[in-house]
Design a protein around this motif. Structure first.
Motif, PDB file in Angstrom:
ATOM      1  N   ALA A 269       0.821  -1.213   0.000  1.00 23.69           N
ATOM      2  CA  ALA A 269       0.000   0.000   0.000  1.00 23.69           C
ATOM      3  C   ALA A 269       0.857   1.266   0.000  1.00 23.69           C
ATOM      4  O   ALA A 269       0.450   2.300  -0.537  1.00 23.69           O
ATOM      5  N   SER A 270       2.060   1.178   0.571  1.00 18.08           N
ATOM      6  CA  SER A 270       2.925   2.363   0.606  1.00 18.08           C
ATOM      7  C   SER A 270       3.870   2.446  -0.587  1.00 18.08           C
ATOM      8  O   SER A 270       4.422   3.505  -0.863  1.00 18.08           O
ATOM      9  N   TYR A 271       4.062   1.333  -1.304  1.00 16.67           N
ATOM     10  CA  TYR A 271       4.944   1.340  -2.465  1.00 16.67           C
ATOM     11  C   TYR A 271       4.174   1.527  -3.775  1.00 16.67           C
ATOM     12  O   TYR A 271       4.660   2.192  -4.690  1.00 16.67           O
ATOM     13  N   ALA A 272       3.012   0.928  -3.881  1.00 22.88           N
ATOM     14  CA  ALA A 272       2.204   1.026  -5.110  1.00 22.88           C
ATOM     15  C   ALA A 272       1.171   2.125  -4.927  1.00 22.88           C
ATOM     16  O   ALA A 272      -0.013   1.872  -4.695  1.00 22.88           O
ATOM     17  N   ALA A 273       1.633   3.365  -5.032  1.00 21.78           N
ATOM     18  CA  ALA A 273       0.783   4.503  -4.701  1.00 21.78           C
ATOM     19  C   ALA A 273       0.187   5.207  -5.919  1.00 21.78           C
ATOM     20  O   ALA A 273      -0.807   5.929  -5.794  1.00 21.78           O
ATOM     21  N   LEU A 274       0.780   5.021  -7.092  1.00 28.99           N
ATOM     22  CA  LEU A 274       0.267   5.697  -8.280  1.00 28.99           C
ATOM     23  C   LEU A 274      -1.089   5.127  -8.687  1.00 28.99           C
ATOM     24  O   LEU A 274      -1.402   3.957  -8.415  1.00 28.99           O
ATOM     25  N   SER A 275      -1.871   5.919  -9.372  1.00 29.51           N
ATOM     26  CA  SER A 275      -3.249   5.537  -9.673  1.00 29.51           C
ATOM     27  C   SER A 275      -3.344   4.235 -10.461  1.00 29.51           C
ATOM     28  O   SER A 275      -4.256   3.436 -10.253  1.00 29.51           O
ATOM     29  N   PHE A 276      -2.388   3.996 -11.358  1.00 30.51           N
ATOM     30  CA  PHE A 276      -2.499   2.816 -12.222  1.00 30.51           C
ATOM     31  C   PHE A 276      -1.974   1.536 -11.581  1.00 30.51           C
ATOM     32  O   PHE A 276      -2.055   0.465 -12.178  1.00 30.51           O
ATOM     33  N   VAL A 277      -1.454   1.611 -10.354  1.00 32.03           N
ATOM     34  CA  VAL A 277      -1.011   0.394  -9.667  1.00 32.03           C
ATOM     35  C   VAL A 277      -1.623   0.243  -8.276  1.00 32.03           C
ATOM     36  O   VAL A 277      -1.426  -0.791  -7.633  1.00 32.03           O
ATOM     37  N   LYS A 278      -2.382   1.201  -7.813  1.00 30.57           N
ATOM     38  CA  LYS A 278      -2.856   1.151  -6.427  1.00 30.57           C
ATOM     39  C   LYS A 278      -3.865   0.025  -6.174  1.00 30.57           C
ATOM     40  O   LYS A 278      -4.087  -0.365  -5.027  1.00 30.57           O
ATOM     41  N   ASP A 279      -4.484  -0.508  -7.240  1.00 36.27           N
ATOM     42  CA  ASP A 279      -5.417  -1.619  -7.070  1.00 36.27           C
ATOM     43  C   ASP A 279      -4.781  -2.982  -7.358  1.00 36.27           C
ATOM     44  O   ASP A 279      -5.475  -3.983  -7.516  1.00 36.27           O
TER      45      ASP A 279
END
Length: 307
Positions: A269-279
Motif C-alpha cells: 500500500a505504501s509502495y504502489a501509490a500511483l493511480s495505475f497500480v494502487k489496485d
C-alpha cells in the motif's frame, strides 16, 4: 508432452488440452554422476511416456528446468544439479523424443517462467492480461505475462524478480549484486536473519520461523515483515514498469499463508501509490506441486506453434 527438471526429481507427463495429466512419471535427480548420468534419468522419463497409447498424439514438448537457463541456446546450468553446466538439454531431449518416433518441436523454459505460464492458463492469474508470477522458496524467481503473452525475454530470464535490488546499501547477494529481493525474502534469507537476531526455534528453516510467527514470536514476525517489505517493493516496481495488475506468489515460503501475505499487502500500500497500480492484487498461487508439469506444457503451447 511435459518434462519438469529440478534438483530433487525429474518428472514427465502427457498434458491434455484441458490441463489434465496422464502417464505421470518421475525419477530422482541423480547425484554423484556426470552430465550424461543425469540425462539418463530424463531418457527414462521419456521412455515411460513413450509406452503410453497417447504418445503418438503429442504435438509439442515443453521442458521446465531449474536455472539458470539460456533458452536462446537451449542450455541449462541448474544451481542444484552440479553435473550440468551449459548442458544442451533441449537438443538432447529432442533427440530422445525423435529416437522414439516423436519428431516434434521442443521448447525450454525456466521454472519461474513455467510456473507463470501454468498460473495464467489454469491458476490464479487466469483472465489477467498482465501478470507477475513468483516462486518464493530457497531462491526467488518469476515470470511475466504481458498482453496475454508469456514474456520470457531473449534468454528466458525476463521476470527474474529475485535479483531486483530493493536495498541499494544491502548485503551482497550470491549473484554479485547488493540488496536483491532473494537476499532478503527467500526462505534461506528469512531463516538466516531470524537466527542472527536471536531467534531460537527448534526448526531452523523458514517453515520453522513461520510457525513461530504464527504463534506470535516477535523476531519471527519481524523476519516475515522484512521479507514481505522486500517483496512488496519489487512487486510495486515491476507493476509500475510494465503495468501488471496481479502478482501471484507460490513456492514453499508462500505456504506460510497470511504470515507472508499480510506484510506483503500492508507494505504494498505504501509502495504502489500511483493511480495505475494502487489496485494491484497479491494472491497465492493455485496449482501447487502440479505447476511444474502444467507450466512446461503451457509454455510449449504459448511459445510454439502446433506441429
Amino acid at each position: 508432452m511435459a518434462i519438469d527438471i529440478g534438483g530433487t526429481k525429474i518428472a514427465g507427463a502427457l498434458v491434455h488440452p484441458d490441463g489434465a495429466m496422464t502417464a505421470v512419471t518421475r525419477r530422482p535427480t541423480p547425484r554423484g554422476t556426470d552430465a550424461d548420468g543425469v540425462m539418463a534419468a530424463v531418457a527414462e522419463v521419456v521412455a515411460d511416456l513413450a509406452r503410453d497409447p497417447l504418445w503418438a498424439r503429442a504435438v509439442r514438448c515443453g521442458i521446465g528446468s531449474a536455472g539458470p537457463v539460456d533458452t536462446s541456446r537451449g542450455t541449462v546450468s541448474p544451481v542444484n544439479i552440479g553435473a550440468w553446466r551449459e548442458f544442451p538439454v533441449q537438443e538432447r531431449t529432442a533427440a530422445e523424443l525423435a529416437a522414439r518416433g516423436a519428431r516434434i518441436p521442443v521448447v525450454l523454459a525456466g521454472d519461474g517462467v513455467a510456473m507463470t505460464a501454468a498460473e495464467h492458463w489454469l491458476g490464479a492469474a487466469r483472465g489477467h492480461a498482465n501478470a507477475l508470477c513468483m516462486v518464493v522458496s530457497t531462491g526467488v524467481g518469476g515470470g511475466l505475462i504481458l498482453n496475454n503473452q508469456l514474456h520470457p525475454g531473449p534468454t528466458g530470464n525476463a521476470g527474474h524478480i529475485g535479483h531486483i535490488s530493493v536495498a541499494f546499501d544491502g548485503e551482497r547477494c550470491v549473484c554479485g549484486g547488493h540488496g536483491c529481493v532473494e537476499s532478503l525474502a527467500s526462505g534461506t534469507a528469512i531463516a538466516r536473519w531470524a537466527l542472527a537476531q536471536g531467534w531460537t526455534g527448534p526448526d531452523p528453516t523458514a517453515a520453522g520461523v513461520a510457525a513461530s510467527a504464527a504463534a506470535g514470536d516477535p523476531v519471527a514476525l519481524a523476519a516475515f515483515d522484512r521479507a514481505g517489505r522486500a517483496l512488496a517493493a519489487a512487486i510495486a516496481a515491476t507493476a509500475t514498469l510494465v503495468e501488471t495488475d496481479i502478482a501471484v506468489i507460490g513456492g514453499g515460503v508462500a505456504a506460510s499463508g497470511d504470515t507472508l501475505f499480510e506484510p506483503v499487502r500492508r507494505h504494498l500500500a505504501s509502495y504502489a501509490a500511483l493511480s495505475f497500480v494502487k489496485d494491484l492484487q497479491v494472491v497465492p498461487a493455485a496449482l501447487g506441486t502440479h505447476a511444474g508439469l502444467i507450466g512446461a506444457a503451457a509454455a510449449a503451447m504459448m511459445l510454439l506453434p502446433t506441429a
